[in-house]
Design an enzyme around this catalytic site. Structure first.
Site, short mmCIF file in Angstrom:
data_model
loop_
_atom_site.label_atom_id
_atom_site.label_comp_id
_atom_site.label_asym_id
_atom_site.label_seq_id
_atom_site.Cartn_x
_atom_site.Cartn_y
_atom_site.Cartn_z
N LYS A 143 23.68 -32.53 -2.72
CA LYS A 143 22.49 -31.68 -2.67
C LYS A 143 21.22 -32.51 -2.63
O LYS A 143 20.29 -32.21 -1.88
CB LYS A 143 22.47 -30.76 -3.90
CG LYS A 143 21.21 -29.89 -4.01
CD LYS A 143 21.34 -28.87 -5.13
CE LYS A 143 20.09 -28.02 -5.23
NZ LYS A 143 20.27 -26.88 -6.15
N HIS B 279 43.82 -24.77 34.28
CA HIS B 279 43.05 -23.68 33.66
C HIS B 279 43.96 -22.52 33.29
O HIS B 279 43.70 -21.36 33.61
CB HIS B 279 41.92 -23.24 34.58
CG HIS B 279 40.76 -24.19 34.56
ND1 HIS B 279 39.47 -23.81 34.81
CD2 HIS B 279 40.70 -25.52 34.31
CE1 HIS B 279 38.66 -24.86 34.72
NE2 HIS B 279 39.40 -25.91 34.41
#
Length: 352
Positions: free
Chosen positions: A174, A312
């Site tokens: 933090k 694809h």
């Protein structure tokens, strides 16, 4: 497969008040803090369960004159390496208690981790309470997952849930504006390199990167604890979490602009296949999975070696391993060569 992995940096700030709007509940407001790029490592808190790499790191910190706060076996090992070590209990004035369950949960530790540098109010409180600024934290966690994997009973697994470690990791992450958090021995060489290149300092970019890794670790750790605990109760919680571990990077996601991307496993379970060359993209992986299914069907139906190619996610070719005729050998210019079934399949596939 988890198609894209989007690493995140969780930045939380200390607060002096609240803010709210019509979109949701009140949130904490930030405090003023000085953010500088380079922070010199003067004081480090080192408390590790896994002591791998500690010897090199300890010698390095000793060479830089870093004052080290530590506990138990870690402190003893560091003293052997010639480091200046102060026991956390001596620093806080509070002994380790409750069979070691409480060691670092103290305002003089977390105050040194969370204080906003350059904030006059915080600086004054630190001086008033004798709190030392902690610039570097080196922590790793109790082996909870290993305890579960070994079949530990409920009490054993509970005892291997780390409390103080995650608290220090989250506090340090933090306050990444000032504090560097290291959570894995594999990070030590990068830390030493960074400090060597910056006159004993770490950079803000480095600290943020380490903070992101730290939050990912505590999130994964808590996910493992939560999943185990859910299996030990009669009423499992409504919320379930899953931690993905990046096994290898991908070239990109579905499209080139989708970066970063990674191939992930659940809980570090590993991958069911090996990439032998190149860096695939997500579509490449889908093609490989679909091609495998077609090859599997062909092999089952014909009892012959099979091959397939996809583009694809659409099949572009398929072949089975049968010998080429004399005419085909001439066409493919392999008349006098000995071919394996795989080579013959590639030749068949090329004409489909």
């Amino acid at each position: 497969l988890h198609p894209t992995f989007l690493p995140f940096l969780l930045v939380a700030t200390a607060a002096t008040g609240f803010s709210s709007d019509t979109m949701g509940p009140a949130t904490l407001t930030s405090v003023s803090a000085e953010v500088v790029d380079q922070i010199e490592i003067k004081t480090a808190l080192v408390s590790v369960f896994d002591k791998a790499g500690l010897e090199d790191l300890g010698k390095f910190l000793a060479s830089k004159g870093v004052h080290i706060l530590s506990t138990g076996g870690t402190a003893a090992k560091l003293r052997e390496l010639g480091c200046t070590v102060q026991d956390v209990a001596d620093y806080t004035g509070s002994p380790e208690i409750l069979d070691g369950r409480v060691k670092t949960l103290h305002p003089k530790v977390h105050g040194g981790l969370l204080a906003a540098r350059g904030n006059a109010g915080h600086e004054a409180e630190m001086e008033k309470h004798g709190i030392r600024k902690i610039d570097l934290v080196v922590v790793n966690l109790y082996p909870f997952q290993q305890a579960v994997a070994k079949g530990g009973d409920f009490a054993t697994c509970i005892e291997n849930i780390d409390i103080g470690g995650p608290a220090m990791i989250r506090a340090s992450a933090k306050n990444n504006a000032a504090v560097t958090i290291m959570t894995d021995p594999s990070q030590y060489p990068v830390l030493m390199k960074t400090m060597s290149e910056n006159n004993g300092c770490t950079t803000f970019a480095f600290r943020k990167n380490m903070a992101a890794a730290a939050y990912a670790l505590t999130s994964s750790y808590d996910s493992a604890v939560s999943a185990w605990m859910a299996g030990e109760v009669t009423e499992p919680p409504a919320k379930q979490t899953v931690a993905f571990e990046v096994e290898r990077p991908l070239k990109y996601g579905c499209n080139p602009h989708q970066l970063p991307a990674g191939l992930c496993s659940v809980g570090g379970a590993g991958l069911p296949f090996e990439v032998v060359a190149g860096v695939p993209g997500y579509i490449n992986l889908l093609d490989a999975v679909n091609a495998w299914q077609l090859v599997h069907e062909l092999a089952q139906a014909t009892s012959l070696p099979a091959a397939a190619s996809f583009k694809h996610v659409s099949p572009a070719g398929a072949a089975i391993g049968i010998p080429l005729s004399d005419e085909e050998r001439i066409v493919y210019e392999v008349k006098d060569k000995e071919l394996t079934a795989t080579a013959e399949m590639k030749r068949e596939d090329s004409c489909i």
